[in-house]
Design an enzyme around this catalytic site. Structure first.
Site, PDB file in Angstrom:
ATOM      1  N   GLY A  31      50.340  37.423  30.540  1.00 23.37           N
ATOM      2  CA  GLY A  31      50.512  37.060  31.949  1.00 23.37           C
ATOM      3  C   GLY A  31      51.655  36.083  32.144  1.00 23.37           C
ATOM      4  N   ASP A  85      45.575  31.198  26.573  1.00 29.07           N
ATOM      5  CA  ASP A  85      45.699  32.295  27.538  1.00 29.07           C
ATOM      6  C   ASP A  85      45.494  31.769  28.957  1.00 29.07           C
ATOM      7  OD1 ASP A  85      46.025  34.816  28.606  1.00 29.07           O
ATOM      8  OD2 ASP A  85      44.263  35.705  27.664  1.00 29.07           O
ATOM      9  N   GLY A  86      45.913  32.540  29.920  1.00 29.42           N
ATOM     10  CA  GLY A  86      45.717  32.202  31.323  1.00 29.42           C
ATOM     11  C   GLY A  86      44.435  32.808  31.860  1.00 29.42           C
ATOM     12  N   LYS A  98      39.249  37.311  34.035  1.00 29.95           N
ATOM     13  CA  LYS A  98      40.526  37.682  33.436  1.00 29.95           C
ATOM     14  C   LYS A  98      40.690  39.203  33.524  1.00 29.95           C
ATOM     15  CE  LYS A  98      41.756  35.931  29.574  1.00 29.95           C
ATOM     16  NZ  LYS A  98      43.097  35.935  30.154  1.00 29.95           N
ATOM     17  N   GLY A 100      43.564  40.590  35.205  1.00 30.59           N
ATOM     18  CA  GLY A 100      44.515  40.972  36.251  1.00 30.59           C
ATOM     19  C   GLY A 100      45.732  41.681  35.668  1.00 30.59           C
ATOM     20  N   GLU A 107      41.973  40.461  24.994  1.00 33.40           N
ATOM     21  CA  GLU A 107      41.783  39.031  25.261  1.00 33.40           C
ATOM     22  C   GLU A 107      40.381  38.596  24.849  1.00 33.40           C
ATOM     23  OE1 GLU A 107      42.879  39.017  29.404  1.00 33.40           O
ATOM     24  OE2 GLU A 107      44.993  38.692  28.942  1.00 33.40           O
TER      25      GLU A 107
HETATM   26  C1  5RP Z   1      45.814  39.331  31.830  1.00 37.43           C
HETATM   27  C2  5RP Z   1      45.093  38.104  32.224  1.00 37.43           C
HETATM   28  C3  5RP Z   1      45.902  36.947  32.679  1.00 37.43           C
HETATM   29  O1  5RP Z   1      45.508  35.818  31.958  1.00 37.43           O
HETATM   30  C4  5RP Z   1      45.657  36.701  34.127  1.00 37.43           C
HETATM   31  O2  5RP Z   1      45.918  37.895  34.842  1.00 37.43           O
HETATM   32  C5  5RP Z   1      46.515  35.555  34.668  1.00 37.43           C
HETATM   33  O3  5RP Z   1      47.829  35.969  34.799  1.00 37.43           O
HETATM   34  P1  5RP Z   1      48.950  35.018  35.368  1.00 37.43           P
HETATM   35  O4  5RP Z   1      49.168  33.943  34.351  1.00 37.43           O
HETATM   36  O5  5RP Z   1      50.144  35.923  35.522  1.00 37.43           O
HETATM   37  O6  5RP Z   1      48.486  34.482  36.688  1.00 37.43           O
HETATM   38  O7  5RP Z   1      43.899  38.019  32.206  1.00 37.43           O
HETATM   39  O8  5RP Z   1      44.944  40.377  31.545  1.00 37.43           O
END
Ligand code: 5RP
Length: 221
Positions: A31, A85-86, A98, A100, A107
């Site tokens: 992400g 991770d985000g 998570k 998105g 993950e």
């Molecule tokens: C990907 C994820 C990401 O951590 C989540 O979508 C956050 O993304 P970003 O840092 O672009 O806001 O779960 O599958």
């Protein structure tokens, strides 16, 4: 288009950089917040001190490879010391939504295999209760409609993310409008539907720490 949250994503990413140790094997998520983290790995010279990394997606693998970080196979390793991770949503109890970016299954695997999972988010991701962000569910393609009917039974509205095939060759349903009062229970229930590969609720295995990037600095939860 520039992301207005980028400065706070960068603040959170920089705080995670301080947790790295020489010769570490690092789990790296997916992400834009993680991309900011990878950019800092390069610009701050930390990338060359890593032994290697396990990536949660092909997109992150490509960025790490370009940064000169060795990509490692989780099957050849024991538990990882740290996973960064985000998230799409996070509560102060460190439960997350998570997926998105569509990388939820890898993950989840890395989070499960990590001794410490540090989640980096900007303040817009912090919520009182999970569920405003549509809940991603990765499904085996032939089970998509069956799983969608079962998911509707939880009160949400599943929508097929037609633009996406996951790195594992599967489909994603985004469940809109869920009221999530017990995230652990819902995660367990959805996991039991035949055809579900994984659900983007990280409640049974929440983050160990949340680093929240704010205009005023970084808050650690
Ligand atoms: C990907 C994820 C990401 O951590 C989540 O979508 C956050 O993304 P970003 O840092 O672009 O806001 O779960 O599958």
């Amino acid at each position: 288009m520039t992301d207005p949250a980028l400065p706070n994503k960068q603040r959170a990413a920089r705080a995670a950089l301080a947790l790295l140790q020489k010769d570490m094997i690092l789990g790296v998520g997916t992400g834009s917040t993680v991309n900011a983290f990878i950019e800092l790995l390069v610009s701050e010279g930390a990338a060359r001190h890593l032994r290697g990394a396990v990536a949660s997606s092909e997109a992150t693998s490509a960025r790490l490879r370009a940064a000169g970080v060795a990509l490692l196979d989780l099957n050849e390793l024991g538990d990882l010391p740290l996973y960064v991770d985000g998230a799409d949503e996070a509560t102060r109890a460190r439960q997350l939504i998570k997926g998105g970016g569509g990388a939820l299954t890898r993950e989840k695997i890395i989070a499960a295999a990590a001794r410490r999972f540090v989640c980096i988010v900007d303040e817009s991701k912090v919520v009182e209760r999970l569920g405003r962000f549509p809940l991603p569910v990765e499904v085996i393609p032939m089970a998509r409609s069956y799983v969608a009917r079962r998911l509707a039974g939880f009160g949400g509205r599943p929508v097929w993310r037609q633009s996406t095939t996951t790195d594992n060759g599967n489909h994603i349903l985004d469940v809109h409008g869920l009221t999530i009062t017990d995230a652990r229970w819902l995660e367990s229930e959805i996991n039991q539907i035949v055809g579900v590969v994984s659900v983007g609720l990280f409640a049974a295995r929440p983050a160990d720490a949340l680093l929240i990037g704010r205009d005023s600095g970084v808050e650690t939860v």
